[in-house]
Write an enzyme that holds these catalytic residues in place. Sequence first.
Site, PDB file in Angstrom:
ATOM      1  N   HIS A  34       0.913  -1.314   0.258  1.00 22.02           N
ATOM      2  CA  HIS A  34      -0.550  -0.142   0.160  1.00 22.02           C
ATOM      3  C   HIS A  34       0.665   1.434   0.108  1.00 22.02           C
ATOM      4  CE1 HIS A  34      -3.572   2.731   0.741  1.00 22.02           C
ATOM      5  NE2 HIS A  34      -2.876   3.045   1.612  1.00 22.02           N
TER       6      HIS A  34
ATOM      7  N   LYS B  77      -7.110  14.807  -6.274  1.00 21.82           N
ATOM      8  CA  LYS B  77      -6.532  13.377  -5.729  1.00 21.82           C
ATOM      9  C   LYS B  77      -8.221  12.486  -5.450  1.00 21.82           C
ATOM     10  CE  LYS B  77      -3.174  10.357  -3.570  1.00 21.82           C
ATOM     11  NZ  LYS B  77      -1.534  11.002  -2.396  1.00 21.82           N
TER      12      LYS B  77
ATOM     13  N   SER C  86      -7.930   5.201  -2.492  1.00 23.10           N
ATOM     14  CA  SER C  86      -8.647   3.770  -1.465  1.00 23.10           C
ATOM     15  C   SER C  86      -9.072   3.484  -0.158  1.00 23.10           C
ATOM     16  CB  SER C  86      -8.559   2.870  -2.870  1.00 23.10           C
ATOM     17  OG  SER C  86      -7.011   2.286  -2.581  1.00 23.10           O
ATOM     18  N   HIS C  87      -9.380   2.791   0.110  1.00 23.26           N
ATOM     19  CA  HIS C  87      -9.998   2.755   1.396  1.00 23.26           C
ATOM     20  C   HIS C  87     -10.249   0.889   1.351  1.00 23.26           C
ATOM     21  CE1 HIS C  87      -9.399   3.866   6.131  1.00 23.26           C
ATOM     22  NE2 HIS C  87      -7.844   4.290   5.533  1.00 23.26           N
TER      23      HIS C  87
ATOM     24  N   ASP D 270      -4.869  15.056   2.485  1.00 23.82           N
ATOM     25  CA  ASP D 270      -4.050  15.014   1.330  1.00 23.82           C
ATOM     26  C   ASP D 270      -3.635  16.071   0.848  1.00 23.82           C
ATOM     27  OD1 ASP D 270      -2.880  12.705   1.680  1.00 23.82           O
ATOM     28  OD2 ASP D 270      -4.208  11.612   0.665  1.00 23.82           O
TER      29      ASP D 270
ATOM     30  N   ASP E 131       0.754  15.319   5.953  1.00 22.22           N
ATOM     31  CA  ASP E 131      -0.404  14.535   6.859  1.00 22.22           C
ATOM     32  C   ASP E 131      -0.003  13.217   7.230  1.00 22.22           C
ATOM     33  OD1 ASP E 131      -0.280  13.186   4.234  1.00 22.22           O
ATOM     34  OD2 ASP E 131      -2.206  12.546   4.923  1.00 22.22           O
TER      35      ASP E 131
ATOM     36  N   GLN F 283      -6.092   8.861  12.850  1.00 25.32           N
ATOM     37  CA  GLN F 283      -6.520  10.158  12.120  1.00 25.32           C
ATOM     38  C   GLN F 283      -6.113  11.425  12.461  1.00 25.32           C
ATOM     39  OE1 GLN F 283      -8.109   9.282   8.882  1.00 25.32           O
ATOM     40  NE2 GLN F 283      -6.690   7.674   9.639  1.00 25.32           N
TER      41      GLN F 283
ATOM     42  N   ASN G 115      -3.445   6.541  -6.997  1.00 29.79           N
ATOM     43  CA  ASN G 115      -3.389   5.546  -6.493  1.00 29.79           C
ATOM     44  C   ASN G 115      -3.511   3.959  -6.359  1.00 29.79           C
ATOM     45  OD1 ASN G 115      -5.213   4.020  -4.190  1.00 29.79           O
ATOM     46  ND2 ASN G 115      -3.636   5.057  -2.909  1.00 29.79           N
TER      47      ASN G 115
END
Length: 746
Positions: free
Chosen positions: A54, A101, A104-105, A127, A279, A325, A549
């Site tokens: 990832h 941008k 994915s999650h 981001d 970030d 987060q 991504n």
Amino acid sequence: MLDTVARAKGDPDREQPWSELGLKADEYERIREILGRRPTGAELAMYSVMWSEHCSYKSSKVHLKQFGELAQETPIGPMLAGIGENAGVIDIGQGYAVSFKVESHNHPSYVEPYQGAATGVGGIVRDIIAMGARPIAVMDPLRFGPLDADDTHRVLPGIVAGVGGYGNCLGLPNIGGEAVFDETYLGNPLVNALCVGVLRHEDLHLAKASGTGNRVILYGARTGGDGIGGVSVLASETFDADGPAKRPSVQVGDPFMEKLLIECTLELFAAGVVAGIQDLGGAGLSCATSELASAGDGGMRCELDRVPLRDSTLSPEEILMSESQERMMAVVEPADVAAFLAICAKWDVEAVDIGEVTDTGRLEITWHGETVVDVPPRTVAHDGPVYQRPFARPDWQDALQADGAERLARPATGDELRATLLQLVASPNLCDKSWITDQYDRYVRGNTVLAQPADSGMIRVDEETHLGVSVSTDCNGRFAKLDPYAGAQLALAEAYRNVATGGAVPLAVSDCLNFGSPEDPDVMWQFAEACRGLKDACAELGIPVTGGNVSLYNQTGETAILPTPVVAVLGVIDDVRRRTPSSFQAPGERVVLLGTTREELSGSEWAHVAHGHLGGLPPKVDLGAERSLARLLQDLVGVATSAHDLSDGGLAQALAEAAMVSGIGARVGLEGDPFVALYAESTARALVTVAAEDVDELRALCARHDVAMTELGTTGGDSLAVEGVFEVPLAELRDAWSATLPNALA
């Protein structure tokens, strides 16, 4: 007493859990070679998450480099920041730039649907903040298993609630996206999230730690045990038949803290007290420290025990791996630290000075005075393994392409064609998505111009000049399965066309490439072909890939998802007040088809819904025709009263949507085989309406742009009528279209 690094030198043969952390034997040996010793536990944690699929793109780098080469070879004026930064930044004129941008999650959203989707939105928003931009809108391309499957009923409501809950709390309108259903996504839903932000050119910020002696400040939420390993590990492994093989804790989001973080960060930028920023997303502190250091002067020293914690029992390894987060890291000149901390205090955002920029070329991290990390930062952030995964055209590809839709039984009578229309508009992929989109605030902040169910999302950037941007995300995974090279180009073409129908000029691309296991040569061939196809199409259309991504290992057991290269296209429109809407606007207007229809039904929604069939070749890609159509649609602003692209479901679906959304019917006549005319999915086509007195102007513009034009009929009435074939009342059509999701999910 020896510190941790010194002890690592003294006991080189100590067994370490490198395999449990997802590293391969040769990767572990390479880390030892880099360091000249075994890694400490903290170093092993950093390398394991940063070298994960990832974070490191180790299976995809060799194919992604062509997008960087494209940007260098093609003179592209408007790109201010691109691949390698947190997000792409595009000049849109009047001193404005837009950052956008898509990421994915996916796997976290299967494990914990609400938090997985919510933190996907939070991550992409950060981001955009990191580039110096104010987020102004989000979008959500989603993929699910069959609508009637139990697991779809488990994940879909939570994912939708997570996307809506987080975005709504941030006050960001959700202006578009997709919801697609296919059996290959069962057990592996795709949750892609896009964010758009706006900034002035002078406000652009980059992720680098420069200036020896500058301070490193961590600010935002405290670090907790949620998300240890998180997406960096979870998104780097195939799910087994019983669920994910590894279940690290999914991150837990706090959108109210994120909102404070947004406002705090923008004020920090305005005060001029930020020299560099990053970030904290995938891989958390491991990523932020190593990427900032390697992109700057090459060195950084941090005190890990100064990191504010929600859980005091966390070990150094866990702190470095945590993907909690709502956190950011900034590089600040010593003279600006007091002002920086004061602004954070104003917004009630906790901020702690945890280190400094050095010129040592090393990333050094201590824990209560002991050195637990001493590594060259580039080896963590950028010099991870690069795999030349074997790939080859699958043995089954030729047979799949030979099995075209021409062998399928077709509706022939008027009654059969009418029944087909009602069946298609009620199908999960073509039905009304209001059950989903009504859970999102599409108009908060008052600058949304177009949103679902329009072809693209459009948002005003400047309230005085009415400058705006339009965005669309698209992908047909069935087309990509039939031909991944053409499938990626068709995804780009549809998004490009959707942006153009509203009157915007397409400028740039971001992508989210969702595929199965890279260890499968069939999947890697699909990925390589899709990358090649997207790069070639972008080169021909003259628009850059600004970033994106890659999401691999999207498969359950041996079942990979349909190859799903989601493409987002962003365009600019000088005055959003002059956009072209997607639905009919008034009775008595002429309905016109732009472009050429061919007998192209393989991979179509009709073949999928009516026959459960996938085979043959996808529609022909004609990028020259797409460019001509886009330029025509831009010239039609102020002439066309509506414009709707033709894609899934063909002309029949476009007519139905334009009529149902507006409540204005139409009567049209068709040439040739009515089945092909209604349901073929040929590309480079749009449905437009014009006032009767403007038909000659439309004809002249079509001739100028060399775009075929076919007059179909007239708007009006309360039904959709195909002369000599069938007629359907709009009420009956709308009932079929709007009932599917509520009935299935009630």
